[in-house]
Scaffold this motif. Structure first.
Motif, mmCIF file in Angstrom:
data_model
loop_
_atom_site.group_PDB
_atom_site.id
_atom_site.type_symbol
_atom_site.label_atom_id
_atom_site.label_comp_id
_atom_site.label_asym_id
_atom_site.label_seq_id
_atom_site.Cartn_x
_atom_site.Cartn_y
_atom_site.Cartn_z
ATOM 1 N N HIS A 98 0.870 -1.166 0.000
ATOM 2 C CA HIS A 98 0.000 0.000 0.000
ATOM 3 C C HIS A 98 0.908 1.217 0.000
ATOM 4 O O HIS A 98 1.688 1.429 0.941
ATOM 5 C CB HIS A 98 -0.916 0.007 1.221
ATOM 6 C CG HIS A 98 -2.226 -0.644 0.955
ATOM 7 N ND1 HIS A 98 -3.325 -0.463 1.771
ATOM 8 C CD2 HIS A 98 -2.633 -1.468 -0.040
ATOM 9 C CE1 HIS A 98 -4.346 -1.157 1.280
ATOM 10 N NE2 HIS A 98 -3.944 -1.776 0.196
ATOM 11 N N VAL A 99 0.825 1.993 -1.066
ATOM 12 C CA VAL A 99 1.684 3.157 -1.240
ATOM 13 C C VAL A 99 0.914 4.372 -0.721
ATOM 14 O O VAL A 99 0.094 4.974 -1.413
ATOM 15 C CB VAL A 99 2.070 3.327 -2.721
ATOM 16 C CG1 VAL A 99 3.040 4.490 -2.888
ATOM 17 C CG2 VAL A 99 2.691 2.034 -3.252
ATOM 18 N N LYS A 100 1.175 4.675 0.517
ATOM 19 C CA LYS A 100 0.474 5.755 1.222
ATOM 20 C C LYS A 100 1.532 6.671 1.822
ATOM 21 O O LYS A 100 2.364 6.226 2.615
ATOM 22 C CB LYS A 100 -0.418 5.176 2.316
ATOM 23 C CG LYS A 100 -1.252 6.185 3.077
ATOM 24 C CD LYS A 100 -1.906 5.554 4.299
ATOM 25 C CE LYS A 100 -2.756 4.360 3.932
ATOM 26 N NZ LYS A 100 -3.349 3.720 5.144
ATOM 27 N N ASP A 101 1.516 7.948 1.456
ATOM 28 C CA ASP A 101 2.580 8.858 1.864
ATOM 29 C C ASP A 101 2.296 9.467 3.235
ATOM 30 O O ASP A 101 1.163 9.462 3.727
ATOM 31 C CB ASP A 101 2.763 9.957 0.825
ATOM 32 C CG ASP A 101 4.224 10.350 0.647
ATOM 33 O OD1 ASP A 101 5.020 10.146 1.591
ATOM 34 O OD2 ASP A 101 4.573 10.852 -0.440
ATOM 35 N N ARG A 102 3.365 9.986 3.832
ATOM 36 C CA ARG A 102 3.308 10.550 5.178
ATOM 37 C C ARG A 102 3.697 12.015 5.129
ATOM 38 O O ARG A 102 4.783 12.372 4.654
ATOM 39 C CB ARG A 102 4.271 9.778 6.089
ATOM 40 C CG ARG A 102 4.142 10.059 7.572
ATOM 41 C CD ARG A 102 5.027 9.086 8.345
ATOM 42 N NE ARG A 102 4.766 9.135 9.778
ATOM 43 C CZ ARG A 102 5.368 9.952 10.625
ATOM 44 N NH1 ARG A 102 6.264 10.814 10.173
ATOM 45 N NH2 ARG A 102 5.074 9.927 11.911
ATOM 46 N N GLY A 103 2.798 12.891 5.586
ATOM 47 C CA GLY A 103 3.059 14.321 5.541
ATOM 48 C C GLY A 103 4.038 14.768 6.606
ATOM 49 O O GLY A 103 4.425 14.012 7.507
ATOM 50 N N GLN A 104 4.435 16.020 6.519
ATOM 51 C CA GLN A 104 5.357 16.597 7.498
ATOM 52 C C GLN A 104 4.780 16.532 8.904
ATOM 53 O O GLN A 104 5.521 16.426 9.886
ATOM 54 C CB GLN A 104 5.665 18.053 7.120
ATOM 55 C CG GLN A 104 6.470 18.225 5.853
ATOM 56 C CD GLN A 104 7.954 17.950 6.048
ATOM 57 O OE1 GLN A 104 8.393 17.646 7.165
ATOM 58 N NE2 GLN A 104 8.735 18.048 4.978
ATOM 59 N N ASP A 105 3.456 16.592 9.006
ATOM 60 C CA ASP A 105 2.809 16.568 10.315
ATOM 61 C C ASP A 105 2.544 15.145 10.809
ATOM 62 O O ASP A 105 1.957 14.953 11.881
ATOM 63 C CB ASP A 105 1.499 17.346 10.269
ATOM 64 C CG ASP A 105 0.491 16.745 9.279
ATOM 65 O OD1 ASP A 105 0.841 15.776 8.567
ATOM 66 O OD2 ASP A 105 -0.651 17.248 9.218
ATOM 67 N N GLY A 106 2.976 14.158 10.053
ATOM 68 C CA GLY A 106 2.760 12.774 10.432
ATOM 69 C C GLY A 106 1.473 12.185 9.906
ATOM 70 O O GLY A 106 1.234 10.986 10.034
ATOM 71 N N GLY A 107 0.624 13.030 9.310
ATOM 72 C CA GLY A 107 -0.636 12.548 8.765
ATOM 73 C C GLY A 107 -0.483 12.006 7.357
ATOM 74 O O GLY A 107 0.620 11.919 6.814
ATOM 75 N N TRP A 108 -1.618 11.666 6.749
ATOM 76 C CA TRP A 108 -1.603 11.116 5.396
ATOM 77 C C TRP A 108 -1.352 12.229 4.381
ATOM 78 O O TRP A 108 -1.741 13.374 4.575
ATOM 79 C CB TRP A 108 -2.935 10.433 5.101
ATOM 80 C CG TRP A 108 -3.242 9.319 6.053
ATOM 81 C CD1 TRP A 108 -2.496 8.199 6.286
ATOM 82 C CD2 TRP A 108 -4.369 9.223 6.928
ATOM 83 N NE1 TRP A 108 -3.092 7.415 7.238
ATOM 84 C CE2 TRP A 108 -4.249 8.013 7.657
ATOM 85 C CE3 TRP A 108 -5.482 10.035 7.172
ATOM 86 C CZ2 TRP A 108 -5.187 7.599 8.596
ATOM 87 C CZ3 TRP A 108 -6.421 9.633 8.104
ATOM 88 C CH2 TRP A 108 -6.268 8.422 8.802
ATOM 89 N N ALA A 109 -0.723 11.849 3.277
ATOM 90 C CA ALA A 109 -0.458 12.795 2.196
ATOM 91 C C ALA A 109 -0.611 12.074 0.863
ATOM 92 O O ALA A 109 -0.484 10.846 0.782
ATOM 93 C CB ALA A 109 0.959 13.380 2.323
ATOM 94 N N ASP A 110 -0.905 12.839 -0.179
ATOM 95 C CA ASP A 110 -0.947 12.254 -1.508
ATOM 96 C C ASP A 110 0.432 11.707 -1.864
ATOM 97 O O ASP A 110 1.470 12.288 -1.504
ATOM 98 C CB ASP A 110 -1.363 13.300 -2.540
ATOM 99 C CG ASP A 110 -2.835 13.692 -2.420
ATOM 100 O OD1 ASP A 110 -3.578 13.017 -1.675
ATOM 101 O OD2 ASP A 110 -3.233 14.682 -3.067
ATOM 102 N N VAL A 111 0.442 10.617 -2.591
ATOM 103 C CA VAL A 111 1.702 9.944 -2.914
ATOM 104 C C VAL A 111 2.621 10.883 -3.690
ATOM 105 O O VAL A 111 2.233 11.489 -4.694
ATOM 106 C CB VAL A 111 1.437 8.668 -3.745
ATOM 107 C CG1 VAL A 111 2.763 8.031 -4.170
ATOM 108 C CG2 VAL A 111 0.613 7.674 -2.932
ATOM 109 N N GLY A 112 3.854 11.011 -3.197
ATOM 110 C CA GLY A 112 4.842 11.866 -3.835
ATOM 111 C C GLY A 112 4.922 13.257 -3.264
ATOM 112 O O GLY A 112 5.828 14.022 -3.607
ATOM 113 N N THR A 113 3.979 13.624 -2.386
ATOM 114 C CA THR A 113 3.990 14.972 -1.813
ATOM 115 C C THR A 113 4.435 14.963 -0.357
ATOM 116 O O THR A 113 4.486 16.022 0.271
ATOM 117 C CB THR A 113 2.594 15.626 -1.906
ATOM 118 O OG1 THR A 113 1.687 14.940 -1.018
ATOM 119 C CG2 THR A 113 2.046 15.570 -3.321
ATOM 120 N N GLY A 114 4.750 13.801 0.176
ATOM 121 C CA GLY A 114 5.093 13.688 1.585
ATOM 122 C C GLY A 114 6.565 13.432 1.829
ATOM 123 O O GLY A 114 7.429 13.797 1.027
#
Length: 284
Positions: A223-239
């Motif tokens: 599962h390709v799920k990105d991680r934001g700067q805040d630790g939350g979910w992000a769109d793939v490639g933007t985290g």
């Protein structure tokens, strides 16, 4: 009624086209930069999306949303329910929009496994996974692993690989033992594969590359799920996840499915578009 759905689909396409420009710009400027040079690439037929990402749109307009995914470029999806349609009806919709279900999240506990197998055959997917389990004691995890192995053996005999999809809690020890290790050690590699949700592996404090080689040969899906700067979910490639390095280091072994996912996207179709384009263009 169909004209209304077509109009909605046209709006989807227009919105996705505009959002993709913004999304790709975000992906390029994010922490986890894409590598656009010469190198390996993920085959398009290995890029999928977990339909849970688009659940609200699918509930509102199932056909229009599936058609929009096909317009984006997806050719395969991972199911999380059939949104009030029978297995046969859902299969006909997938066929109509030239989509293929390669896998699905299906719960085996409390279900008739034979019915689940028949549904898989009707829709056509050859991989399935238990999406979630959570227990407070090791004994409960051990009992779960035994049930999982038994159900997975029945799936295997029917020609379907059944696996386990992790969250973060499986990497947090109970009495010094991680539940993910209980699952791995008390199920047969012949019966149970692993679907690594890479966001949750990292959130659980584990190194996904180390985990991959710890279970080498059993990991058949990401599962390709990105991680934001805040630790939350992000769109793939933007985290913040360095996908190029992660995929390069885990390329060896069985060919995997790379399944785009976001648990709570603000704009699900934009999330789908950004994730697809990122993985198609990624070089590693």
């Amino acid at each position: 009624m169909r004209d209304t759905k077509l109009s909605r689909r046209a709006m989807f396409r227009t919105a996705v086209g505009a959002a993709a420009v913004v999304g790709l710009t975000g992906a390029m400027s994010g922490t986890a930069h894409a590598h656009w040079g010469v190198g390996r690439r993920i085959p398009r037929n290995r890029i999928s999306i977990q339909l849970y990402t688009l659940r609200n749109l699918l509930e509102a307009d199932l056909e229009g949303t599936l058609e929009a995914l096909a317009d984006i470029g997806y050719r395969s999806v991972e199911l999380a329910g059939t949104y009030g349609r029978s297995a046969a009806e859902f299969r006909r919709l997938l066929d109509r929009y030239h989509l293929r279900a390669t896998s699905a999240h299906v719960a085996f506990d409390g279900a008739d496994v034979d019915d689940l197998i028949e549904e898989a055959r009707t829709i056509g997917y050859r991989k399935a996974a238990c999406a979630y389990a959570n227990y407070s004691t090791l004994d409960e995890w051990k009992a779960f692993a035994e049930r999982l192995d038994k159900a997975a053996a029945a799936f295997r005999r029917a020609g379907i690989s059944y696996g386990y999809h992790n969250h973060d809690h499986e990497y947090r020890p109970i009495d010094g033992v991680r539940p993910i290790d209980v699952i791995a050690e008390r199920t047969s590699p012949r019966n149970v594969h692993l679907e690594y949700d890479l966001y949750w592996v990292i959130e659980g404090g584990a190194d996904p590359v180390v985990e991959y080689f710890r279970r080498f040969g059993r990991v058949l899906q990401f599962h390709v799920k990105d991680r934001g700067q805040d630790g939350g979910w992000a769109d793939v490639g933007t985290g913040t996840i360095d996908w190029a390095t992660l995929f390069r280091r885990t390329w060896i072994g069985p060919m995997k499915q790379y399944i785009v996912e976001h648990d709570d996207p603000a704009d699900p179709l934009n999330t789908a578009k950004v994730g697809f384009d990122y993985l198609v263009n990624l070089r590693f």
